[in-house]
Design a protein around this motif. Structure first.
Motif, PDB file in Angstrom:
ATOM      1  N   CYS A   1       0.842  -1.203   0.000  1.00 54.58           N
ATOM      2  CA  CYS A   1       0.000   0.000   0.000  1.00 54.58           C
ATOM      3  C   CYS A   1       0.874   1.249   0.000  1.00 54.58           C
ATOM      4  O   CYS A   1       1.655   1.456   0.941  1.00 54.58           O
ATOM      5  CB  CYS A   1      -0.913   0.013   1.226  1.00 54.58           C
TER       6      CYS A   1
ATOM      7  N   TYR B   1      -3.594   4.102   5.564  1.00 55.97           N
ATOM      8  CA  TYR B   1      -4.096   2.728   5.529  1.00 55.97           C
ATOM      9  C   TYR B   1      -4.218   2.115   6.930  1.00 55.97           C
ATOM     10  O   TYR B   1      -4.212   0.898   7.071  1.00 55.97           O
ATOM     11  CB  TYR B   1      -3.161   1.867   4.677  1.00 55.97           C
TER      12      TYR B   1
ATOM     13  N   TRP C   1      -6.786  -0.641   7.399  1.00 58.98           N
ATOM     14  CA  TRP C   1      -6.824  -1.778   6.485  1.00 58.98           C
ATOM     15  C   TRP C   1      -6.415  -3.093   7.137  1.00 58.98           C
ATOM     16  O   TRP C   1      -6.907  -4.153   6.760  1.00 58.98           O
ATOM     17  CB  TRP C   1      -5.970  -1.487   5.257  1.00 58.98           C
TER      18      TRP C   1
ATOM     19  N   PRO D   1      -1.301  -6.886   4.830  1.00 64.13           N
ATOM     20  CA  PRO D   1      -1.002  -5.530   4.364  1.00 64.13           C
ATOM     21  C   PRO D   1       0.464  -5.176   4.632  1.00 64.13           C
ATOM     22  O   PRO D   1       0.999  -5.454   5.710  1.00 64.13           O
ATOM     23  CB  PRO D   1      -1.938  -4.662   5.196  1.00 64.13           C
TER      24      PRO D   1
ATOM     25  N   LEU E   1       2.698  -1.761   4.392  1.00 63.38           N
ATOM     26  CA  LEU E   1       2.526  -0.317   4.216  1.00 63.38           C
ATOM     27  C   LEU E   1       3.866   0.353   3.913  1.00 63.38           C
ATOM     28  O   LEU E   1       4.848   0.145   4.641  1.00 63.38           O
ATOM     29  CB  LEU E   1       1.902   0.295   5.474  1.00 63.38           C
TER      30      LEU E   1
ATOM     31  N   PRO F   1     -13.701   3.544   3.919  1.00 62.26           N
ATOM     32  CA  PRO F   1     -12.682   2.484   3.932  1.00 62.26           C
ATOM     33  C   PRO F   1     -13.268   1.077   3.803  1.00 62.26           C
ATOM     34  O   PRO F   1     -12.665   0.216   3.147  1.00 62.26           O
ATOM     35  CB  PRO F   1     -11.987   2.678   5.285  1.00 62.26           C
TER      36      PRO F   1
ATOM     37  N   VAL G   1     -11.998  -1.335   0.742  1.00 60.40           N
ATOM     38  CA  VAL G   1     -11.285  -2.581   1.034  1.00 60.40           C
ATOM     39  C   VAL G   1     -12.074  -3.778   0.528  1.00 60.40           C
ATOM     40  O   VAL G   1     -11.505  -4.738  -0.008  1.00 60.40           O
ATOM     41  CB  VAL G   1     -10.992  -2.695   2.543  1.00 60.40           C
TER      42      VAL G   1
END
Length: 250
Positions: free
Chosen positions: A25, A36, A39, A49, A51, A235, A239
């Motif tokens: 991300c 994020y 997330w 995830p 980041l 969000p 997602v």
């Protein structure tokens, strides 16, 4: 178990040794991993995830900013390579979408596995690259631009100490993207989804839809209610849409 050496470029809030997929991300100009932050709780357990934290923000405030897009992409690419032992995808917002596209091409050019999906958010396709001179504005005008876009709380930018911390990275990122040559090596061999906010004044539907040229696989354009930072406003919906497309075979 594969060992993944730590790198300041990547934050793994929910690290997994063998996830079904890793989702990289990338933030907007001047942005951080905070974009994020939700997330990790919204993505299913099988998706990890990852980041991206570029220099000049969070605990990297004292690190020099990259001189240009090639340097940024190469530094990030070297950090990402150890995590490509598992299937992966990438989501980039605004400037992060451009970086994501260039990153995929950089990795493919060096023989690494292609991503399962490329998501480009709130960014015009390369052939419509705008350029600009925002990076030349004084601090007052630059702060006003951030407030206009809606990605930063006005009350924070009213604090001089916060401005001193935030604006150098913002200015550096704007300089990088506004002087970007916008001549990518080519399309990507994976599905590509462009996402945009219906009331985003920074790009048109045509500019977003033109990303179709940059993939040899299926393309889709998704539009959500909201402006340039629609993903912060919705969000859960974003997602869910990302995950549904990760489940769809090419």
């Amino acid at each position: 178990m594969t060992h993944h050496p730590p790198t300041p470029w990547l934050r793994r809030p929910r690290p997994q040794p063998r996830p079904a997929l890793r989702l990289l991300c990338l933030p907007h100009a001047g942005g951080s991993t905070a974009l994020y932050r939700l997330w990790k709780d919204l993505l299913p357990p099988e998706v990890e995830p990852v980041l991206v934290c570029p220099p000049g923000r969070e605990d990297r405030l004292d690190e020099p900013l990259p001189d240009g897009m090639p340097e940024l992409v190469a530094d990030l690419g070297r950090a990402v390579v150890p995590l490509l032992d598992r299937p992966w995808a990438v989501f980039g917002h605004s400037m992060g979408a451009t970086v994501a596209h260039e990153l995929v091409l950089w990795l493919l050019g060096r023989g690494h596995r292609a991503p399962e999906h490329l998501f480009v958010s709130a960014r015009e396709a390369p052939q419509h690259h705008h350029g600009g001179t925002v990076h030349l504005l004084d601090d007052e005008a630059l702060a006003a631009e951030l407030i206009r876009l809606g990605g930063t709380a006005p009350e924070l930018l009213a604090i001089p100490e916060v401005r001193q911390l935030v604006l150098p990275a913002v200015r550096g990122d704007y300089r990088l993207i506004e002087t970007y040559a916008a001549e990518p090596a080519g399309p990507v061999p994976c599905p590509l989804t462009a996402l945009t906010g219906a009331s985003d004044t920074e790009l048109t539907a045509e500019e977003a839809a033109s990303w179709e040229k940059w993939t040899t696989s299926p393309f889709q354009l998704l539009t959500f209610p909201g402006g340039h930072f629609y993903l912060s406003e919705r969000p859960y919906e974003v997602v869910d849409a990302v995950y549904r497309r990760l489940l769809t075979p090419a």
